[in-house]
Design a protein around this motif. Structure first.
Motif, mmCIF file in Angstrom:
data_model
loop_
_atom_site.group_PDB
_atom_site.id
_atom_site.type_symbol
_atom_site.label_atom_id
_atom_site.label_comp_id
_atom_site.label_asym_id
_atom_site.label_seq_id
_atom_site.Cartn_x
_atom_site.Cartn_y
_atom_site.Cartn_z
ATOM 1 N N LYS A 1 0.820 -1.213 0.000
ATOM 2 C CA LYS A 1 0.000 0.000 0.000
ATOM 3 C C LYS A 1 0.854 1.262 0.000
ATOM 4 N N ASP A 2 2.093 1.155 0.512
ATOM 5 C CA ASP A 2 3.014 2.289 0.484
ATOM 6 C C ASP A 2 3.952 2.219 -0.714
ATOM 7 N N HIS A 3 4.353 1.013 -1.075
ATOM 8 C CA HIS A 3 5.289 0.823 -2.188
ATOM 9 C C HIS A 3 4.643 1.146 -3.537
ATOM 10 N N ASP A 4 3.388 0.725 -3.714
ATOM 11 C CA ASP A 4 2.703 0.902 -4.999
ATOM 12 C C ASP A 4 1.215 1.107 -4.744
ATOM 13 N N PRO A 5 0.809 2.316 -4.315
ATOM 14 C CA PRO A 5 -0.599 2.582 -3.984
ATOM 15 C C PRO A 5 -1.553 2.293 -5.143
ATOM 16 N N GLU A 6 -1.099 2.495 -6.376
ATOM 17 C CA GLU A 6 -1.969 2.254 -7.529
ATOM 18 C C GLU A 6 -2.333 0.776 -7.647
ATOM 19 N N LEU A 7 -1.336 -0.076 -7.554
ATOM 20 C CA LEU A 7 -1.597 -1.512 -7.645
ATOM 21 C C LEU A 7 -2.356 -2.004 -6.417
ATOM 22 N N PHE A 8 -2.017 -1.487 -5.235
ATOM 23 C CA PHE A 8 -2.735 -1.854 -4.012
ATOM 24 C C PHE A 8 -4.221 -1.552 -4.154
ATOM 25 N N ASP A 9 -4.540 -0.402 -4.736
ATOM 26 C CA ASP A 9 -5.938 -0.012 -4.909
ATOM 27 C C ASP A 9 -6.665 -0.967 -5.852
ATOM 28 N N LEU A 10 -5.992 -1.383 -6.914
ATOM 29 C CA LEU A 10 -6.617 -2.317 -7.857
ATOM 30 C C LEU A 10 -6.912 -3.660 -7.193
ATOM 31 N N ILE A 11 -5.992 -4.123 -6.357
ATOM 32 C CA ILE A 11 -6.224 -5.374 -5.643
ATOM 33 C C ILE A 11 -7.394 -5.229 -4.680
ATOM 34 N N PRO B 1 -21.187 -2.370 0.052
ATOM 35 C CA PRO B 1 -21.678 -3.450 -0.805
ATOM 36 C C PRO B 1 -21.934 -3.029 -2.245
ATOM 37 N N SER B 2 -22.114 -1.747 -2.483
ATOM 38 C CA SER B 2 -22.356 -1.282 -3.856
ATOM 39 C C SER B 2 -21.060 -1.138 -4.647
ATOM 40 N N GLY B 3 -19.925 -1.261 -3.947
ATOM 41 C CA GLY B 3 -18.650 -1.253 -4.663
ATOM 42 C C GLY B 3 -17.881 0.044 -4.493
ATOM 43 N N PRO B 4 -16.642 0.066 -5.018
ATOM 44 C CA PRO B 4 -15.806 1.279 -4.928
ATOM 45 C C PRO B 4 -16.440 2.427 -5.680
ATOM 46 N N PRO B 5 -16.132 3.651 -5.282
ATOM 47 C CA PRO B 5 -16.634 4.817 -6.043
ATOM 48 C C PRO B 5 -16.129 4.744 -7.485
ATOM 49 N N SER B 6 -16.876 5.296 -8.397
ATOM 50 C CA SER B 6 -16.539 5.191 -9.825
ATOM 51 C C SER B 6 -15.190 5.804 -10.139
ATOM 52 N N SER B 7 -14.701 6.687 -9.286
ATOM 53 C CA SER B 7 -13.400 7.332 -9.515
ATOM 54 C C SER B 7 -12.232 6.517 -9.018
#
Length: 475
Positions: A16-26, A468-474
């Motif tokens: 989450k600190d090394h690669d926040p972009e990839l962490f977010d996708l996971i 439950p509705s999922g991540p925000p569209s952004s």
């Protein structure tokens, strides 16, 4: 510029600190799995114990070769792990280690199958496997015909390097046509017949396969990838009594990590050396010991009474789903199921599997388009394949699968309405899904239903996205 010694040591920085972009996708993928209904028959949810193995220090180690015969040093621990996996694999299927061996190094099922062909066959030897439109797998040999090029096209490497002739299900019953297989084999004289499937809702007649093989001097290989968990639990017939070689993946009904195994008879034919040599060095490099550890710890679970109860529930859930859909007026290929999956024929409703898959996706229901008996093309299939293993892992039982059938019924009815507006083209149909109020309402019901069940492997309370509705569209 800082010297190497002065540079920050990043070997212990979390993702989450090394690669926040990839962490977010996971984290988005975790959210999708938690709030969706996973009905793809070849998927499952593995345990935290398996995931810990996959993310362990074992990923650092090269271990080319077999236990105690490696090409690198430092494998004294890895050797014990691989031998433990082999021991548990034989125990899981009740096999005598004097009569059966197992290679646990294949990266997955397709490499396992090709290693068997490489080790036991010669180039251009003849193979017979279940036709892809009948529920077979690409690695069992598949050709198609290209009208554009006016030529036969080998789709899988199996058909590139070997001569394959498929056998099929009967177009009326949906069951494997063993009589036609017997007639064709008597003419084709295959070196090997492959049993097994990726979309067939019935058990197999191993006695009939064996008789046909013996009459033609053919080896009998079983690819039990889909049903290996049910076989280990004694809920389907065992192929080991009659087959020469058995391959499997480990992540479907077996519920482990994504990997493969090859079981082979130990006899005068020398399968052990030939198959081991085919796996390495012929086709693969170093084995993925973190995967092998994950397989080993899952096989420990497979040996428990709790896993047998799980396998029994998988069958009950698949049957409950098939029965409910049938009661709603829909048609199941072969009239139902006796394993973990259902083939739903949508042709009577005038729907394609492609359109139904898309509308289910929009409602957070994951399944896949699939050929059903009578289809001529895998590109435009007339049905869908639905599996019970993953949601059974999430502790769903028969009543829950009956509710899932109601969700699927709602999907079908909405799809028919949209098709009246869109016409036959898939892209026009998909364009109507976005913003459709009925689809959005169904999606919310599915999300609320799915998130009421436990999630294996990770705790939803620790996820970044817990709505439950999922991540925000952004996101």
């Amino acid at each position: 510029m800082a010297t190497f010694k002065e540079q920050e040591f990043r070997g212990l920085v979390p993702l989450k600190d090394h690669d926040p972009e990839l962490f977010d996708l996971i984290e988005q993928e975790k959210s999708r799995q938690w709030r969706s209904l996973e009905l793809i028959a070849s998927e499952n949810f593995t345990s935290r114990a398996v995931i810990e193995c996959l993310g362990s220090a074992l990923t650092n180690k090269y271990a080319e070769g077999l236990p105690h015969a490696r090409y690198y040093g430092g494998n004294e621990v890895v050797d014990q792990i691989e031998e433990l996996c082999q021991k548990r694999a034989l125990q899981a299927y009740g096999l005598d280690p004097e009569k059966w061996g197992v290679n646990v190094q294949p990266y997955s099922g397709s490499p396992a199958n090709f290693a068997v062909y490489t080790g036991l066959l010669k180039p251009h030897d003849r193979i017979m496997g279940l036709d892809l439109p009948s529920g077979g797998h690409l690695t069992h040999g598949f050709y198609t015909y290209s009208k554009k090029e006016n030529t036969r096209k080998a789709v899988s490497a199996t058909s590139v390097y070997f001569e394959s002739l498929p056998y099929r299900v009967h177009p009326e019953t949906g069951y494997i046509d063993y009589d036609q297989l017997e007639r064709d084999a008597s003419l084709f004289k295959p070196a090997m017949i492959v049993a097994g499937f990726s979309a067939y809702p019935r058990d197999l007649d191993y006695e009939r396969f064996r008789q046909i093989c013996d009459a033609n001097g053919a080896l009998l290989m079983m690819d039990m990838a889909h049903i290996s968990g049910l076989i280990a639990a004694g809920e389907l017939k065992s192929p080991f009594d009659l087959c020469d070689v058995v391959t499997t993946t480990t992540h479907k009904s077996l519920r482990g990590p994504r990997a493969g195994m090859i079981f082979f008879r130990k006899d005068e034919r020398g399968f052990e050396g030939k198959i081991n040599q085919a796996v390495f060095p012929a086709l693969q490099g170093g084995p993925h010991e973190h995967q092998i550890a994950g397989v080993a710890t899952q096989l420990k679970e497979v040996l428990t009474p709790e896993f047998k109860v799980y396998a029994q529930q998988v069958k009950k859930n698949a049957q409950a789903l098939a029965n409910k859909l049938t009661s709603l007026g829909y048609s199941m290929a072969s009239g139902g199921t006796e394993n973990h999956l259902v083939l739903w024929d949508l042709k009577p409703q005038g729907l394609t599997g492609s359109k139904f898959e898309k509308i289910c996706d929009a409602a957070c229901i994951t399944l896949n388009k699939n050929c059903v008996p009578g289809d001529r093309s895998a590109v435009t299939p007339g049905g869908v394949r639905i599996g019970a293993p993953a949601l059974t892992t999430r502790k769903m039982v028969e009543a829950d699968f009956e509710q899932i059938a109601m969700f699927l019924d709602e999907c079908a009815k909405i799809a028919l309405k949209l098709q009246e507006k869109s016409g036959p083209k898939l892209k026009d149909f998909v364009a109507l899904l976005d913003g459709n109020e009925e689809v959005a309402a169904l999606k919310k019901k599915v999300n609320d239903f799915a998130t009421s069940f436990p999630m294996p492997g990770f705790d939803p309370k620790e996820m970044k996205y817990q709505d439950p509705s999922g991540p925000p569209s952004s996101a």
